[in-house]
Design an enzyme around this catalytic site. Structure first.
Site, PDB file in Angstrom:
ATOM      1  N   LYS A  13       0.735  -1.346   0.099  1.00  0.00           N
ATOM      2  CA  LYS A  13      -0.202  -0.445   0.402  1.00  0.00           C
ATOM      3  C   LYS A  13       1.134   1.324  -0.160  1.00  0.00           C
ATOM      4  O   LYS A  13       0.799   2.473  -0.832  1.00  0.00           O
ATOM      5  CB  LYS A  13      -0.816   0.332   0.984  1.00  0.00           C
ATOM      6  CG  LYS A  13      -2.380  -0.936   1.334  1.00  0.00           C
ATOM      7  CD  LYS A  13      -2.446  -1.219   2.004  1.00  0.00           C
ATOM      8  CE  LYS A  13      -2.020  -0.970   3.776  1.00  0.00           C
ATOM      9  NZ  LYS A  13      -1.757  -2.568   4.348  1.00  0.00           N
ATOM     10  N   ARG A  88     -10.210   1.152   7.256  1.00  0.00           N
ATOM     11  CA  ARG A  88     -10.434   0.207   8.351  1.00  0.00           C
ATOM     12  C   ARG A  88     -11.305  -1.086   8.692  1.00  0.00           C
ATOM     13  O   ARG A  88     -10.995  -2.082   8.488  1.00  0.00           O
ATOM     14  CB  ARG A  88      -8.930  -0.290   8.794  1.00  0.00           C
ATOM     15  CG  ARG A  88      -7.549  -0.055   7.954  1.00  0.00           C
ATOM     16  CD  ARG A  88      -6.601  -0.699   8.434  1.00  0.00           C
ATOM     17  NE  ARG A  88      -5.192   0.003   8.072  1.00  0.00           N
ATOM     18  CZ  ARG A  88      -4.299  -0.467   8.038  1.00  0.00           C
ATOM     19  NH1 ARG A  88      -3.671  -2.051   8.748  1.00  0.00           N
ATOM     20  NH2 ARG A  88      -2.745   0.322   7.689  1.00  0.00           N
ATOM     21  N   ARG A 127      11.602  -6.520   6.527  1.00  0.00           N
ATOM     22  CA  ARG A 127      11.839  -4.277   5.951  1.00  0.00           C
ATOM     23  C   ARG A 127      12.655  -3.577   6.429  1.00  0.00           C
ATOM     24  O   ARG A 127      12.507  -3.500   7.433  1.00  0.00           O
ATOM     25  CB  ARG A 127      10.499  -3.778   5.388  1.00  0.00           C
ATOM     26  CG  ARG A 127      10.199  -2.623   5.853  1.00  0.00           C
ATOM     27  CD  ARG A 127       8.534  -2.249   5.900  1.00  0.00           C
ATOM     28  NE  ARG A 127       7.734  -2.455   6.864  1.00  0.00           N
ATOM     29  CZ  ARG A 127       6.489  -2.584   6.180  1.00  0.00           C
ATOM     30  NH1 ARG A 127       6.008  -1.963   5.440  1.00  0.00           N
ATOM     31  NH2 ARG A 127       5.849  -3.162   7.179  1.00  0.00           N
ATOM     32  N   ARG A 160       9.997  -1.218  12.072  1.00  0.00           N
ATOM     33  CA  ARG A 160       9.369  -1.128  12.403  1.00  0.00           C
ATOM     34  C   ARG A 160       8.896  -2.334  13.736  1.00  0.00           C
ATOM     35  O   ARG A 160       9.546  -3.155  13.080  1.00  0.00           O
ATOM     36  CB  ARG A 160       7.918  -1.145  11.982  1.00  0.00           C
ATOM     37  CG  ARG A 160       7.688   0.101  10.872  1.00  0.00           C
ATOM     38  CD  ARG A 160       6.441   0.189   9.947  1.00  0.00           C
ATOM     39  NE  ARG A 160       5.306  -0.285  10.399  1.00  0.00           N
ATOM     40  CZ  ARG A 160       4.633  -0.724   9.510  1.00  0.00           C
ATOM     41  NH1 ARG A 160       4.634   0.075   8.343  1.00  0.00           N
ATOM     42  NH2 ARG A 160       3.687  -0.923   9.776  1.00  0.00           N
ATOM     43  N   ARG A 171      -1.496  -9.027  13.029  1.00  0.00           N
ATOM     44  CA  ARG A 171      -2.065  -7.835  11.829  1.00  0.00           C
ATOM     45  C   ARG A 171      -2.653  -8.303  11.145  1.00  0.00           C
ATOM     46  O   ARG A 171      -3.950  -8.284  10.750  1.00  0.00           O
ATOM     47  CB  ARG A 171      -0.474  -7.542  11.275  1.00  0.00           C
ATOM     48  CG  ARG A 171       0.047  -6.085  12.274  1.00  0.00           C
ATOM     49  CD  ARG A 171       0.988  -5.850  11.670  1.00  0.00           C
ATOM     50  NE  ARG A 171       1.858  -5.386  10.605  1.00  0.00           N
ATOM     51  CZ  ARG A 171       2.628  -4.662  10.463  1.00  0.00           C
ATOM     52  NH1 ARG A 171       3.463  -5.183  10.610  1.00  0.00           N
ATOM     53  NH2 ARG A 171       2.908  -4.632   9.296  1.00  0.00           N
TER      54      ARG A 171
HETATM   55  P1  AP5 Z   1       5.191  -1.608   2.112  1.00  0.00           P
HETATM   56  O1  AP5 Z   1       4.633  -0.628   0.613  1.00  0.00           O
HETATM   57  O2  AP5 Z   1       5.332  -0.896   3.143  1.00  0.00           O
HETATM   58  O3  AP5 Z   1       3.134  -2.321   2.160  1.00  0.00           O
HETATM   59  P2  AP5 Z   1       2.634  -1.663   3.203  1.00  0.00           P
HETATM   60  O4  AP5 Z   1       0.983  -2.252   2.333  1.00  0.00           O
HETATM   61  O5  AP5 Z   1       2.296   0.097   3.266  1.00  0.00           O
HETATM   62  O6  AP5 Z   1       2.494  -2.643   4.413  1.00  0.00           O
HETATM   63  P3  AP5 Z   1       2.245  -1.768   5.547  1.00  0.00           P
HETATM   64  O7  AP5 Z   1       2.907  -2.858   6.796  1.00  0.00           O
HETATM   65  O8  AP5 Z   1       2.675  -1.053   6.119  1.00  0.00           O
HETATM   66  O9  AP5 Z   1       0.980  -2.029   6.801  1.00  0.00           O
HETATM   67  P4  AP5 Z   1       0.106  -1.671   7.551  1.00  0.00           P
HETATM   68  O10 AP5 Z   1      -1.102  -2.083   7.331  1.00  0.00           O
HETATM   69  O11 AP5 Z   1       0.538  -3.399   8.765  1.00  0.00           O
HETATM   70  O12 AP5 Z   1       0.715  -0.255   8.607  1.00  0.00           O
HETATM   71  P5  AP5 Z   1       0.073   0.597   8.272  1.00  0.00           P
HETATM   72  O13 AP5 Z   1       1.380   1.051   8.716  1.00  0.00           O
HETATM   73  O14 AP5 Z   1      -1.197   1.052   7.638  1.00  0.00           O
HETATM   74  O15 AP5 Z   1       5.699  -2.791   1.571  1.00  0.00           O
HETATM   75  C1  AP5 Z   1       6.096  -3.653   2.677  1.00  0.00           C
HETATM   76  C2  AP5 Z   1       7.565  -4.314   1.724  1.00  0.00           C
HETATM   77  O16 AP5 Z   1       7.306  -5.094   0.742  1.00  0.00           O
HETATM   78  C3  AP5 Z   1       8.612  -3.790   1.753  1.00  0.00           C
HETATM   79  O17 AP5 Z   1       9.757  -3.598   2.419  1.00  0.00           O
HETATM   80  C4  AP5 Z   1       8.372  -3.691   0.262  1.00  0.00           C
HETATM   81  O18 AP5 Z   1       9.656  -2.586  -0.009  1.00  0.00           O
HETATM   82  C5  AP5 Z   1       8.065  -4.796  -0.274  1.00  0.00           C
HETATM   83  N1  AP5 Z   1       7.676  -4.837  -1.343  1.00  0.00           N
HETATM   84  C6  AP5 Z   1       6.785  -4.244  -1.319  1.00  0.00           C
HETATM   85  N2  AP5 Z   1       6.043  -4.551  -2.414  1.00  0.00           N
HETATM   86  C7  AP5 Z   1       6.836  -5.290  -3.189  1.00  0.00           C
HETATM   87  C8  AP5 Z   1       6.568  -6.271  -4.394  1.00  0.00           C
HETATM   88  N3  AP5 Z   1       5.529  -6.154  -5.415  1.00  0.00           N
HETATM   89  N4  AP5 Z   1       7.518  -7.021  -4.219  1.00  0.00           N
HETATM   90  C9  AP5 Z   1       8.501  -7.761  -3.289  1.00  0.00           C
HETATM   91  N5  AP5 Z   1       8.462  -6.710  -2.063  1.00  0.00           N
HETATM   92  C10 AP5 Z   1       7.744  -5.666  -2.269  1.00  0.00           C
HETATM   93  O19 AP5 Z   1      -0.912   0.232   9.834  1.00  0.00           O
HETATM   94  C11 AP5 Z   1       0.398  -0.009  11.050  1.00  0.00           C
HETATM   95  C12 AP5 Z   1      -0.821   0.074  12.284  1.00  0.00           C
HETATM   96  O20 AP5 Z   1      -1.474   1.588  12.856  1.00  0.00           O
HETATM   97  C13 AP5 Z   1      -1.983  -1.402  12.370  1.00  0.00           C
HETATM   98  O21 AP5 Z   1      -1.452  -2.378  12.422  1.00  0.00           O
HETATM   99  C14 AP5 Z   1      -3.007  -0.322  13.153  1.00  0.00           C
HETATM  100  O22 AP5 Z   1      -2.703  -0.662  13.895  1.00  0.00           O
HETATM  101  C15 AP5 Z   1      -3.146   1.358  12.805  1.00  0.00           C
HETATM  102  N6  AP5 Z   1      -4.041   1.746  12.384  1.00  0.00           N
HETATM  103  C16 AP5 Z   1      -3.126   2.757  10.106  1.00  0.00           C
HETATM  104  N7  AP5 Z   1      -4.877   2.776  10.138  1.00  0.00           N
HETATM  105  C17 AP5 Z   1      -5.837   2.344  10.782  1.00  0.00           C
HETATM  106  C18 AP5 Z   1      -6.854   2.193  10.191  1.00  0.00           C
HETATM  107  N8  AP5 Z   1      -7.252   2.843   9.455  1.00  0.00           N
HETATM  108  N9  AP5 Z   1      -7.644   2.351  11.859  1.00  0.00           N
HETATM  109  C19 AP5 Z   1      -7.230   1.720  12.910  1.00  0.00           C
HETATM  110  N10 AP5 Z   1      -6.193   1.178  12.397  1.00  0.00           N
HETATM  111  C20 AP5 Z   1      -5.225   1.807  12.024  1.00  0.00           C
HETATM  112 MG    MG Z   2       3.037   0.986   4.630  1.00  0.00          MG
END
Ligand code: AP5
Ligand code: MG
Length: 222
Positions: A13, A88, A127, A160, A171
């Site tokens: 994402k 979400r 990552r 992280r 997660r």
């Molecule tokens: P990356 O692009 O970072 O993936 P991502 O989907 O953004 O992963 P996140 O870990 O950020 O998702 P998340 O939803 O758990 O975390 P968030 O910060 O939103 O890619 C991941 C890795 O893969 C990288 O190393 C990249 O280089 C690699 N990669 C990417 N594409 C690739 C490909 N095609 N091939 C190979 N490698 C690739 O949320 C964190 C926490 O915050 C949540 O758990 C929750 O507690 C809270 N939170 C956030 N939003 C909300 C909400 N709306 N409501 C309630 N709680 C929330």
């Molecule tokens: Mg992310």
């Protein structure tokens, strides 16, 4: 243009949002990044968010909805935004629809990223990120040239806290229980664009970004 990025943790994402933001010239707003900023700055919100994030759970809806409501009032997102990780839950999605209606706007499209689970865990545990310029690395697929140092700005890389096997499992569970119903929610509204992002078919974030930009043009999405 209001674009929502949907997908399990690690599907890309953040990666795809960043590229789309450059292509479409609209900002990316990641609720996860906002929470992590608050955690680093030891704010009250950060303290609360950390309790949930460290367990792989969602920050409560009312807190998250208020945060996004405020963010959507700011000037830089008035001509468009990519929402990375919000909504979400169905409650968040309904709240977003209400917020946008009050602003005479609506969701333009939702991009639903999927990746085989085995690849997700590899991406997450490997990552590393630059806290200074936000560049993201993968120790296996995209390692920095110098160990643990950002290629772009020379800052030390960090991992992280929630990027470990156990929290990742939580997660993922949270995603399937609380977030995946949104696939249906947006499909019913005819706003869903699904893409498989996987090495197994050699489809990377940049390929998906290119496809999305073409789709937007072809379908005159605004
Ligand atoms: P990356 O692009 O970072 O993936 P991502 O989907 O953004 O992963 P996140 O870990 O950020 O998702 P998340 O939803 O758990 O975390 P968030 O910060 O939103 O890619 C991941 C890795 O893969 C990288 O190393 C990249 O280089 C690699 N990669 C990417 N594409 C690739 C490909 N095609 N091939 C190979 N490698 C690739 O949320 C964190 C926490 O915050 C949540 O758990 C929750 O507690 C809270 N939170 C956030 N939003 C909300 C909400 N709306 N409501 C309630 N709680 C929330
Ligand atoms: Mg992310």
């Amino acid at each position: 243009m209001i674009i929502i990025m949907l997908g399990a943790p690690g599907t890309g994402k953040g990666t795809v949002s960043g590229m789309l933001s450059n292509e479409l010239n609209i900002p990316q707003v990641s609720t996860g990044d906002i929470f992590r900023k608050h955690i680093n700055e030891h704010t009250e919100l950060g303290e609360l968010a950390e309790k949930y994030i460290s367990k792989g759970q969602l920050v409560p809806d009312d807190v998250t909805i208020d945060l996004v409501k405020d963010r959507l009032q700011q000037q830089d997102v008035q001509s468009g935004v990519i929402l990375d990780g919000f909504p979400r839950t169905v409650k968040q999605a309904e709240a977003l629809d209400n917020m946008l209606e009050n602003m005479n706007k609506n969701v333009s499209m939702t991009i639903n990223l999927t990746t085989p689970e085995k690849e997700l865990i590899e991406r997450i545990v490997n990552r590393r990120q630059c806290p200074n310029c936000k560049a993201s690395y993968n120790l296996v697929l995209n390692p920095p040239k110098k160990e643990n140092i950002c290629d772009k700005c020379g800052h030390e890389l960090t991992k992280r806290k929630d990027d470990n096997k156990d929290t990742f499992k939580d997660r993922l569970k949270t995603y399937f229980n609380q977030t995946s119903p949104l696939v249906d929610y947006y499909e019913k509204q005819n706003k869903l664009y699904s893409a498989l992002v996987s090495q197994s078919i050699n489809k990377m974030g940049k390929d998906v970004t290119k496809d999305v930009v073409e789709y937007i043009k072809k379908n005159h999405i605004t």
